[in-house]
Write an enzyme that holds these catalytic residues in place. Structure first.
Site, PDB file in Angstrom:
ATOM      1  N   ALA A  75      36.022 -59.238  -9.697  1.00  0.00           N
ATOM      2  CA  ALA A  75      37.140 -60.141  -9.413  1.00  0.00           C
ATOM      3  C   ALA A  75      37.208 -61.291 -10.423  1.00  0.00           C
ATOM      4  O   ALA A  75      36.317 -61.489 -11.254  1.00  0.00           O
ATOM      5  CB  ALA A  75      37.012 -60.684  -7.991  1.00  0.00           C
ATOM      6  N   HIS A  76      38.283 -62.069 -10.296  1.00  0.00           N
ATOM      7  CA  HIS A  76      38.596 -63.129 -11.257  1.00  0.00           C
ATOM      8  C   HIS A  76      37.472 -64.163 -11.370  1.00  0.00           C
ATOM      9  O   HIS A  76      36.836 -64.539 -10.395  1.00  0.00           O
ATOM     10  CB  HIS A  76      39.902 -63.821 -10.877  1.00  0.00           C
ATOM     11  CG  HIS A  76      39.870 -64.477  -9.522  1.00  0.00           C
ATOM     12  ND1 HIS A  76      39.456 -65.770  -9.330  1.00  0.00           N
ATOM     13  CD2 HIS A  76      40.201 -64.009  -8.299  1.00  0.00           C
ATOM     14  CE1 HIS A  76      39.540 -66.072  -8.050  1.00  0.00           C
ATOM     15  NE2 HIS A  76      39.994 -65.021  -7.407  1.00  0.00           N
ATOM     16  N   ASN A  77      37.237 -64.568 -12.613  1.00  0.00           N
ATOM     17  CA  ASN A  77      36.278 -65.613 -12.967  1.00  0.00           C
ATOM     18  C   ASN A  77      34.819 -65.238 -12.717  1.00  0.00           C
ATOM     19  O   ASN A  77      33.934 -66.088 -12.793  1.00  0.00           O
ATOM     20  CB  ASN A  77      36.596 -66.934 -12.261  1.00  0.00           C
ATOM     21  CG  ASN A  77      37.864 -67.572 -12.774  1.00  0.00           C
ATOM     22  OD1 ASN A  77      38.946 -67.367 -12.205  1.00  0.00           O
ATOM     23  ND2 ASN A  77      37.766 -68.319 -13.861  1.00  0.00           N
ATOM     24  N   SER A 118      34.462 -65.496  -8.860  1.00  0.00           N
ATOM     25  CA  SER A 118      33.527 -66.507  -9.357  1.00  0.00           C
ATOM     26  C   SER A 118      32.076 -66.212  -9.015  1.00  0.00           C
ATOM     27  O   SER A 118      31.266 -67.120  -8.808  1.00  0.00           O
ATOM     28  CB  SER A 118      33.915 -67.893  -8.814  1.00  0.00           C
ATOM     29  OG  SER A 118      35.213 -68.245  -9.238  1.00  0.00           O
TER      30      SER A 118
END
Length: 335
Positions: free
Chosen positions: A243-245, A263
């Site tokens: 997932a993002h970051n 994250s």
């Protein structure tokens, strides 16, 4: 069809040869399926019992195993059977699909794109504005690389893969079929009126290191800002979500159906078992292992192995499972 003598095989492996065979070796095979022209492998005592009935003319075996080859058969003792078998598999690896032209006439390549020497671009590919492909990049049919993305030299991208805009891919990577790099991260918040969801723009990108391999139908989402990062040498199985970051260190492994929420940070050499789930904003430090099917809710110390749902120290989790089984047995005995 490729064919090697036993001596040629052993010259490559530099193992300890026991016995001999006049059979040519035409490929590797599982011990119970092997024919008379196959070489097989025996990595531990569990498979020794199958050798007598196997038709294989040769076998790679662990140094610690004590076996007799038999008539017109041979054993090659090696330090690491798995790595030796990898060398054998490379010898017999069939050729990859052939490109009759370097850039297929049905491919769409933007005039501003920089295409390195030796690149191959298959049918119905799309290469967008200001894309840079290093030398010897291979895009198999139906690959899309969108604007301002960069792919390093020697990287192989299989059919159906989409690399979205502004993503950076290192050298000598392999992306298998239908990989998604740089799709929007999953970001929504309830609207002020409580009647819907507001999409949070995802304006970052994805950075993939060198020598990364990503399995079929896996996704690496772009960051909300900054970058989602997959470090050098990481190996990602099929059907994995990053997932993002999230940030992955070097040489991490993620098995199929596992996933990182937003994250998450992985140190170097982290191993994630199949179907494991990692909660957002957690850190798994270098050398840690997450067992298959586990749910990680908190940070994991370096070198630690965790297991279960929620994940905890593997030894503690196994003790709990053993205690539960004993309790069930006691209840049955009392009934």
């Amino acid at each position: 069809m490729a064919s090697y003598t036993l001596k040629e095989i052993n010259d490559i492996l530099e193992g300890e040869l026991i016995g001999d065979t006049d059979q040519s070796i035409e490929g590797p095979e599982e011990i119970q399926k092997a024919g008379s022209n196959h070489i097989t492998f025996i990595g531990n005592t569990k498979y020794v019992k199958f050798w007598a009935a196997s038709k294989a003319c040769a076998a790679l075996i662990d140094l610690n195993l004590d076996m007799e080859p038999g008539h017109n058969r041979a054993l090659i003792k090696v330090k690491n059977v798995d790595l030796a078998m990898a060398e054998i598999l490379a010898l017999f690896n069939p050729p990859t699909p052939v490109f009759e032209t370097d850039i297929h006439p049905t491919a769409v390549v933007h005039a501003s794109a920089e295409i390195g020497d030796g690149c191959k671009i298959g049918a119905n590919c799309y290469v967008g504005k200001d894309v840079v492909l290093g030398k010897d990049v291979i895009l198999y049919p139906n690959v899309c690389v969108f604007d301002d993305s960069l792919i390093g030299e020697g990287t192989i991208v299989w059919s159906g893969t989409v690399i979205r805009e502004r993503c950076i891919v290192g050298s000598y990577c392999i992306f298998h079929t239908n990989v998604s790099i740089g799709a929007d991260g999953f970001g929504y918040r309830p609207s002020d009126d409580g009647k819907g969801l507001v999409k949070i723009p995802q304006i970052g990108n994805v950075i993939i290191g060198h020598y990364v391999e990503i399995g079929a139908n896996s996704c690496v989402d772009r960051a909300k800002f900054s970058s989602t990062i997959v470090g050098d040498g990481c190996k990602i199985d099929n059907l994995v979500q990053i997932a993002h970051n999230s940030i992955m260190g070097r040489s991490c492994i993620m098995a199929g159906h596992s996933g990182l929420a937003g994250s998450v940070t992985l140190g170097d050499g982290v191993m994630i078992g199949g179907s494991a789930s990692i909660k957002d904003h957690t850190t798994i430090h270098s050398g840690a292992t997450v067992g298959a099917g586990s749910g990680v809710m908190n940070n994991v110390e370096a070198g630690k192995t965790v297991l279960g749902y929620p994940a905890q120290d593997a030894r503690d989790m196994l003790k709990q499972w053993a205690a539960v089984r004993q309790l069930v047995k006691s209840k049955k005995a009392d009934a």
